[in-house]
Design a protein around this motif. Structure first.
Motif, short mmCIF file in Angstrom:
data_model
loop_
_atom_site.label_atom_id
_atom_site.label_comp_id
_atom_site.label_asym_id
_atom_site.label_seq_id
_atom_site.Cartn_x
_atom_site.Cartn_y
_atom_site.Cartn_z
N ASN A 1 0.81 -1.22 0.00
CA ASN A 1 0.00 0.00 0.00
C ASN A 1 0.84 1.27 0.00
N ALA A 2 2.11 1.15 0.34
CA ALA A 2 2.96 2.35 0.49
C ALA A 2 2.93 3.23 -0.75
N MET B 1 0.82 9.99 7.88
CA MET B 1 -0.02 9.14 8.73
C MET B 1 0.37 7.67 8.59
N ASN B 2 0.64 7.23 7.38
CA ASN B 2 0.95 5.82 7.19
C ASN B 2 2.40 5.49 7.52
N LEU B 3 3.27 6.49 7.57
CA LEU B 3 4.59 6.28 8.15
C LEU B 3 4.43 5.92 9.63
N GLY B 4 3.56 6.63 10.31
CA GLY B 4 3.26 6.30 11.70
C GLY B 4 2.64 4.93 11.84
N ALA B 5 1.71 4.60 10.91
CA ALA B 5 1.06 3.29 10.94
C ALA B 5 2.08 2.17 10.74
N TYR B 6 2.97 2.34 9.77
CA TYR B 6 3.98 1.31 9.51
C TYR B 6 4.92 1.14 10.69
N VAL C 1 -5.81 4.05 5.61
CA VAL C 1 -4.93 3.23 4.77
C VAL C 1 -5.41 3.12 3.33
N GLN C 2 -6.60 3.62 3.01
CA GLN C 2 -7.14 3.43 1.66
C GLN C 2 -6.35 4.23 0.62
#
Length: 303
Positions: A86-87, A99-104, A302-303
């Motif tokens: 998803n990256a 946000m997804n850097l934090g999620a990862y 994440v979408q």
């Protein structure tokens, strides 16, 4: 400590007065006056950064919640983390990348806790690319990546390295006055850690163990979810104290809903736990609304 919203309001008023004074007459301010103004602005900015640092300090690091989940004895579930593929979807949006850097980071903590080290390395590489999208690739510099790879057999070292990498990322963003990005990285890490918790609880097999034995395993996870209330309060306030953009406004709206669900569903929970209320069951049914909302927020992230 001065409320950050007051600081930002002070910035706005100060800037307006400065422009009015500059345009309204030909009088030039003395060197001393300019230096005094500069000191005031610098002090206010430092207070804002201190407020962010406090939130960062009070929040659990990315590896903490995943490690607590592993410590409960819950099995590893590869389906609940954000797929590394998803990256590439986040490359064209700095807000999404943050946000997804934090999620990862939370996902890496989860993978490392369960010794899924090769996958953890793939997530580190994806995180490096996301960090590059928001201009902080040095947080995942070559030396850091090499250290991570060399410590693949040591989960404690891996946890420390991902925590350190995120600290460096937040520091780099602060140094370049991208405080909104810091808040979004924190938001992503927070919601992913909470999502992992609720999914471990929600997907636990119903018929694997007798009810009493199952509750002994799941009760610590319920407590992990309950204990995330304070971090939710802190990070929501931080978002509200920063200059808003559409993404931040959306996150605030989502977190406000989640706060209300915590407030309603867990009313008097601390008192009931303290008093050992015999009618209180720390199980999934206590968190049905919260679980549903966390899934929705994370799905949009994440979408």
């Amino acid at each position: 400590m001065m409320n950050v919203r007051h600081i930002l309001n002070f910035f706005a008023v100060g800037a307006l007065l400065f422009l009015v004074a500059a345009c309204g007459d030909d009088k030039k301010k003395s060197k001393g006056e300019l230096e005094a103004e500069a000191e005031v602005f610098e002090e206010a900015e430092n207070q804002l950064i201190e407020e962010i640092d406090k939130v960062v300090h009070d929040m659990p690091p990315p590896s903490e919640v995943p490690y607590m989940l592993m410590a409960t004895g819950a099995d590893f579930n590869a389906d609940i983390i954000n797929p590394v593929e998803n990256a590439k979807k986040y490359y064209n949006s700095a807000d999404k990348a943050a946000m997804n850097l934090g999620a990862y980071a939370s996902d890496i903590g989860y993978l490392s806790s369960y010794d899924q080290v090769q996958d953890a390395l793939k997530y580190m590489e994806a995180s490096q690319k996301l960090a590059d999208q928001i201009g902080i690739s040095s947080a995942f510099e070559l030396e850091m990546m090499e250290r991570f790879e060399k410590n693949l057999g040591n989960k404690d070292s891996l946890a420390n390295l991902i925590n350190y990498a995120m600290e460096v990322a937040e520091q780099k963003l602060e140094e370049t006055d991208r405080l909104q990005m810091v808040a979004l990285v924190l938001s992503g890490s927070y919601i992913e850690g909470l999502y992992l918790s609720v999914m471990v609880l929600d997907t636990y097999p119903e018929d694997l163990l007798p009810e009493e034995s199952k509750n002994l395993i799941l009760e610590p996870i319920v407590r992990v979810i309950i204990d995330q209330r304070k971090s939710l309060e802190d990070i929501t306030q931080l978002l509200k104290d920063l200059e808003s953009d559409p993404i931040i406004a959306d996150v605030i709206a989502e977190f406000d809903i989640l706060k209300e669900l915590y407030k309603e569903d867990l009313k008097n929970i601390d008192e009931r736990i303290k008093n050992q209320d015999p009618t209180l069951k720390l199980d999934k049914e206590l968190l049905v609304d919260i679980i549903k909302e966390v899934k929705r927020i994370r799905g949009e992230m994440v979408q």
